[in-house]
Each structure stands twice: as C-alpha cells, then as structure tokens.
Write an enzyme that holds these catalytic residues in place. Structure first.
Site, PDB file in Angstrom:
ATOM      1  N   GLU A 161       4.287  -1.367   5.806  1.00  0.00           N
ATOM      2  CA  GLU A 161       3.225   0.069   6.561  1.00  0.00           C
ATOM      3  C   GLU A 161       2.100  -0.046   7.669  1.00  0.00           C
ATOM      4  O   GLU A 161       1.736  -1.302   7.285  1.00  0.00           O
ATOM      5  CB  GLU A 161       3.027   1.096   5.484  1.00  0.00           C
ATOM      6  CG  GLU A 161       4.994   1.858   5.087  1.00  0.00           C
ATOM      7  CD  GLU A 161       4.570   2.688   3.825  1.00  0.00           C
ATOM      8  OE1 GLU A 161       5.167   3.010   3.017  1.00  0.00           O
ATOM      9  OE2 GLU A 161       4.494   3.802   4.501  1.00  0.00           O
ATOM     10  N   ASP A 204       9.397  12.342   4.399  1.00  0.00           N
ATOM     11  CA  ASP A 204       8.708  10.442   4.222  1.00  0.00           C
ATOM     12  C   ASP A 204       7.081  11.777   2.951  1.00  0.00           C
ATOM     13  O   ASP A 204       7.414  12.289   2.485  1.00  0.00           O
ATOM     14  CB  ASP A 204       8.286  10.262   5.561  1.00  0.00           C
ATOM     15  CG  ASP A 204       7.685   8.444   4.672  1.00  0.00           C
ATOM     16  OD1 ASP A 204       7.489   7.868   5.540  1.00  0.00           O
ATOM     17  OD2 ASP A 204       7.171   8.206   3.475  1.00  0.00           O
TER      18      ASP A 204
HETATM   19  C1  GLC Z   1       6.945   5.387   2.670  1.00  0.00           C
HETATM   20  C2  GLC Z   1       7.940   4.735   3.462  1.00  0.00           C
HETATM   21  C3  GLC Z   1       9.275   5.056   3.709  1.00  0.00           C
HETATM   22  C4  GLC Z   1       9.751   5.231   2.338  1.00  0.00           C
HETATM   23  C5  GLC Z   1       9.052   5.783   1.252  1.00  0.00           C
HETATM   24  C6  GLC Z   1       9.454   6.478  -0.032  1.00  0.00           C
HETATM   25  O1  GLC Z   1       5.718   5.688   2.911  1.00  0.00           O
HETATM   26  O2  GLC Z   1       7.306   5.450   5.278  1.00  0.00           O
HETATM   27  O3  GLC Z   1      10.077   3.870   4.962  1.00  0.00           O
HETATM   28  O4  GLC Z   1      11.452   5.476   2.464  1.00  0.00           O
HETATM   29  O5  GLC Z   1       7.780   6.086   1.337  1.00  0.00           O
HETATM   30  O6  GLC Z   1       8.803   4.435  -0.849  1.00  0.00           O
END
Ligand code: GLC
Length: 655
Positions: free
Chosen positions: A515, A325
């Site tokens: 988030e 991530d």
């Molecule tokens: C974010 C999320 C993830 C996402 C990634 C790219 O922090 O946790 O779900 O796909 O970054 O945007």
C-alpha cells in the site's frame, strides 16, 4: 459528496439571488446531465435472480431485529472480537488483516486457523440460526497470511505471463488453501489498471492494459469461486471499486482524475470481467474520483452513491455485497470510522470496522432509529449479505493440512512464465550444468525479498526465511541445480574474485512494501540505485572483470535501471517470485539429461519499462521497453552501446 469546480459554479457566489437561483436550477440540471453521463458510460447488464434463493433470503430477513441486521453488516478484525461477542452482537463476518493470525501467532497451523473459524461460526449460528458467518482474508498471492502456504508471484508477474489458464489454476489452488484454514472469502482480485507506477500497489495490478486486466481478473474470480457450494471455492472480491490505480502521481488513496468514459472503459474493465465470472463481493476504493470532463470532484468512493449504487448495483446489475475498505468510511466527509450513515446510504453493505465495531453498531442503530438511514437501505444491505451467504457452503471440504495449502510445481511454473528478459548476450543463458557460479546480492538468500508485500505480515519486510519453511530461495535452487560445490555466495561481493568463476548471478531487490508505504514520493524517482545504492555497489564489484554477469531484479514495479543493466550481460525482471525460487533456476541453468527443457523466457512486460528515472506513466512514449517488451532466450537484443546514464543526483522529477 460532489463539489463542482466548473467555471460556472465558481462564479455562483458572485451573482445576485435571481441569477444565482436560475444558475442553481441550471446546476441541478447540469448535475443530472453529469450523472447520466456517468451511468450511461457503462454497459447495461440485467440482474438475474434465483426465485428459491430470494425466498430463502426473505424468510431469513424476517427473523432479524434491527440490531441483528446491523450486526450482519459489521466486520470486525479477529484481534478485536471473541466468539462470545460474535454471538452477543450477531456479527455476520470477520476478517484478518495482513499480520492478523489466530492467537496473534504467525506460526499458527491450518488446524488452529480452522478451530478459531469453527468457534466463530458456532457462535454466529447460535445468535442467528441458519445464517452463517463469513471470514475474509487477503489471499492475494496464495494464502499468504498462513505459514507454510505456497506463495505465488504477485499480479504484476502474472500479467507478464498473460496466461488466463495459469491464473485460474493458481486461484483454484488459493481457494483450496483458504478453505483448508476454514475461511470463506478472499479479498481478491485487485483489478486496478495502474496509470503511474509510483503507486505502492502497482504489483497488485495485472498491468496497464484494461483488456488484459479484464481477462485475467475474470479467470481469477472463476478459479476462486469454483466449487463454492461444495465447500471448495471461496468468495472473490473485485477491488477496489473504482479507479484505485488512477490517482495523481500514484498517491495511495489519492484522487483519480478521469472522464466518465475513461472510468468505465479503463478503470472499470476488470469489473466487467469479474461480473461475467459471477463475482459475489466488491470492495470500495479508498481513492477519490474527479470527473475531468465536467470538472466535478466526486470525492471519496466510499461515499459515492452514483457509482456504488447507480452504476454498480443498478446499471451493472450487481446483486452481491459491497464491502468497505479498512476504516474507509472514516474518510467520507462528515464521517468517522465509527459513524457514517453517508457511506451506508451510498451503497456500502458490509462495513470493515476492524477495531471500533462496538460504537459503530450503536451509532448505526441510532441513525436508523432517527431516520438518517432508511430501513429500506438496511434491508437491501442485509438481503445482499444473505444472498451471498446462501450462495456457498460454509463448511469446508478441504482438510486442514499444510499440504492442502501448497502447490509448489504450479507456482514454479508461474515463476518461469513471468520472468522477463530485458537484456541478453547470445549463448549466455541457460548456463551449463557444469558452471561454477558466484552468487551476489543479499536478496539471493532472502525469501522476504522474494515474496514481497502481503506475505505472512502486511508489509512483508518484517519477516525472515524462518517464516517460509516451505520456500526455496534462488541461492538454494541454484545449489540444487548446479551442486553446492559449484555455487559460492558472497552477499556484498567483496570477498570473492569473480575471475575464479564461470559466471556471476547478481540478485537486486526492492525492500518489500504494501500500500502507501510503497509509494515513490515526489522527492524520489524510479532510479533503483538511488534507493538501493548497495545494489549498484555489488554490481560495480563484479562487472567488467571478464566474467558474464546475470542480474535479476526483484521489484513490485518497473524501475529505472540503466546503470545496473550496463553492468550486466543479461538483465531479468523477476518481479516478486514468491516461495518457489526454483522457477528462476529452471531458466538460468540448463536442464540435466532427461529433465524437461523449458521454452526459455516467455514473459512479456505488462507495463512499459522506464528509459529514465521520471518515466512513471503507464503510457510513456519512449520507454526502454514498451508494454509487450522482453526477449526470448534465443533472440538477443545486444545493446551495442551502453544505455544512457544521466549524472546523479537526478533532479526531482516534474510534478
Ligand atoms: C487494506 C487494503 C485492502 C484489504 C483490506 C483488508 O487496507 O486496502 O486491499 O483487502 O485492507 O486487509
């Protein structure tokens, strides 16, 4: 990086060398037993290989230098790299985060997205002929970063439909939209089985029932990846592995306590569905795991070899790629976002390193040269990347048009099927076509509130209606259905006399979030009117004035609303419906002659609905409504007495 917190291990420093050695041997043996219990908790699945594909992979692998291999494993953000740099560093994949657009223009057209993708692709193929680049994006409720795309209701709403065929159709439409923009990879589905709805990502979850998450998650992967080889489907991503939705107090990126069997049977359920559907990528979770049976803190998932490799790749036979991530490797003890051999050794294959990709490449090449990352691990990661790349046609078969990103009727159906009627008054709904309606609540005319997080931008709240030219607010939809002269909008309900109307439609809403920014802090609770007092004020102005009040709540989670429901004759959980507000008007207002008559309210809760401001758990024993709750339009649970309303300020909830 496991750390035992078992009573035995805590005793260790207090013992003499002899006993400590014996205990250490015992600890190693205990660790082996624990590892076995973790792996054995998951069903063994075979790895199925295609000989021709493997031969192609091996042949391509041989052509790459070490530095090119690391380039294949590196995923920068489009704001941080140019096509020339893609060529120079043999970069294998890029992403746009929420709020990342071509030219940093949120109004970029599908053709502009496509053009940039083709520039990146041409550069990549110059660097590594025959090995294409992949562009990933968070298409989590339609192609939500691109202006003009249809935005569907988020997962929590789709969970309320329980309709796998609908989810598959939505995912097909999403794949088409992503391909129209020239991209290849959707970072979806989120397969969290949320345990505490304070989590800011609750709305990305289908619900609290592992079996529902498995069934709908499988359908989403099937829909997204259908037609991969024809340039229609896109790569799906089972995320975030594993137990992202199980953290204590719903703290984003926090610690998930679970026994090995809970990890597999609850939090792992969605991954079994995704694997059944042939998912080709998995994203590691920011969260940490603590084995609550053995008292062992396993720490960050991004560094967990037992789960990323032992379970996912070996036990479950997953032979696609694991992507980290956003700067997630930087959270692994001893690592930075630019340097983390531990994460790669644990099983991360593609490192999402949005802005610090250059030092990451240098540090990783050095780590391999110094033997801190075995070459065999690099080759395994690159084999997986190549296997995925050779499983799809990177050239799109979809035209780069806004129309190719739209499916309004499908989205409208999803809205209708997702609404959950929590309170009703016999005969009130649907309102007659002749009704004169007062609409109150600012969110009634707000597409940002209707769409929620992950909409054009990351958080979704820094947008306006102008960002959604394709959208229809509920207010506009009611005007279309009743006639503009039958609908008056009074955002704060302070200008109109409710008695002059046949009914009042009140729209309440959470402020959009994504988030951790959406987490309910431990100093707060689930009382909606505590965090949005204006919503209560609006209802207080229109309720009890002799005219029925139909209230809709836009939210990313269940909330405590007794004080609001008591001031409503009908109360509807609308979740975050997306761009097609007409789906709500379809159920609020009767069809005209010749129009289809919808089957009323069929949505049923996929999480319990709280009876108190501290009922955060997905397993509340006495909620207002349990999982599966909700009324159909005809039946009415008329709450003879008002719901209890404890005095405010509600004390801070017990930890
Ligand atoms: C974010 C999320 C993830 C996402 C990634 C790219 O922090 O946790 O779900 O796909 O970054 O945007």
């Amino acid at each position: 990086m496991r750390r035992s917190t078992s009573p035995t291990s805590l005793l260790l420093p207090l013992l003499g060398p002899g006993l400590a050695a014996a205990l250490l041997t015992g600890t190693a043996a205990a660790q082996a037993v624990e590892t076995d219990s973790i792996v054995q908790a998951w069903p063994a699945r075979p790895t199925i290989r295609d000989a021709a594909l493997e031969a192609r992979v091996e042949a391509a692998l041989k052509t790459l230098t070490l530095r090119q291999k690391i380039g294949q494993m590196t995923q920068p953000e489009i704001r941080a790299i140019t096509p020339d740099e893609v060529r120079e560093h043999a970069i294998g994949t890029v992403l746009n985060g929420g709020g990342g657009w071509p030219g940093q223009d949120r109004a970029a057209t599908p053709a502009q997205w496509r053009a940039l993708s083709e520039q990146f692709q041409a550069a990549a193929l110059q660097a590594t002929p025959g090995i294409p680049l992949l562009w990933g994006t968070d298409a989590v409720h339609g192609h939500n970063n691109v202006r003009g795309a249809t935005l569907f209701p988020h997962h929590i709403a789709l969970g309320a439909t329980r309709d796998a065929d609908l989810v598959r159709d939505i995912s097909r439409a999403t794949a088409r939209a992503v391909r129209a923009s020239g991209l290849h990879w959707a970072f979806a589905p989120t397969l969290a089985v949320v345990q505490d709805v304070r989590w800011g990502r609750t709305y990305e979850s289908y619900g609290a029932d592992p079996a529902l998450v498995r069934r709908l998650g499988r359908a989403e992967v099937e829909g997204l990846q259908e037609g991969l080889k024809d340039g229609r489907g896109v790569l799906a991503t089972a995320k975030h592995f594993v137990a992202d939705g199980g953290t204590r107090r719903g703290i984003d990126q926090g610690v998930s306590p679970a026994t090995p069997s809970e990890l597999a049977q609850v939090h792992g359920a969605g991954y079994l569905g995704a694997l059944d559907a042939g998912v080709l990528t998995v994203m590691a979770s920011f969260s940490s795991w603590t084995d609550s049976a053995a008292y062992v803190e396993h720490g960050k998932m991004h560094g967990n070899a037992t789960l990323l490799t032992g379970v996912l790749k070996e036990r479950l036979g997953f032979d696609g790629l694991v992507v980290s991530d956003w700067d997630g490797i930087g959270q692994v003890p001893g690592c930075t976002r630019e340097d983390c051999p531990a994460a790669i050794n644990a099983g991360i294959d593609v490192i999402m390193v949005p802005f610090h990709w250059k030092p990451f490449i240098e540090n990783t090449v050095r780590a391999v040269e110094q033997g801190r990352i075995p070459m065999a691990r690099i080759d395994d990661a690159v084999r997986r990347i190549l296997r995925v790349k050779f499983s799809l046609a990177t050239a799109s078969a979809v035209p780069p048009t806004v129309e190719a990103m739209q499916a309004p009727e499908l989205a409208r159906r999803a809205v209708r099927e997702s609404l959950v009627l929590l309170k009703n008054k016999p005969g009130l709904l649907p309102l007659p076509r002749s009704a004169r309606v007062l609409v109150v609540g600012a969110a009634a005319d707000s597409l940002p509130h209707q769409a929620g997080g992950w909409s054009v931008t990351w958080q979704g709240r820094d947008t306006t209606n102008a960002d959604y030219p394709q959208g229809t607010t509920l207010l506009a939809a009611l005007r279309q259905r009743l006639g503009a002269d039958h609908v008056v909008f009074d955002a704060d309900a302070s200008h109109q006399d409710p008695k002059q109307f046949d009914a009042i439609v009140a729209v309440l809403a959470e402020t959009p979030y994504a988030e951790g920014e959406g987490d309910v802090r431990i100093t707060e609770n689930l009382r909606h009117s505590r965090r949005q007092p204006r919503d209560l004020a609006v209802l207080q102005r229109v309720s009890g004035r002799g005219k029925p009040v139909v209230t809709l709540l836009y939210s990313g989670r269940p909330l405590y609303v007794n004080d609001l429901a008591n001031r409503s004759d009908a109360f509807i959980a609308a979740w975050q419906p997306g761009t097609e507000g007409a789906g709500m008007a379809d159920l609020l207002v009767a069809p005209a002659a010749g129009e289809p008559a919808w089957p009323g309210f069929t949505g049923r809760l996929s999480f319990p609905w709280p009876a108190g401001p501290c009922q955060f758990s997905s397993h509340e024993r006495h909620p207002w409504w349990p999982v599966g709750g909700g009324l159909s339009g005809k039946e009415a649970r008329v709450d003879a007495k008002p719901l209890p309303e404890p005095a405010d300020p509600q004390p801070i909830c017990p930890l």
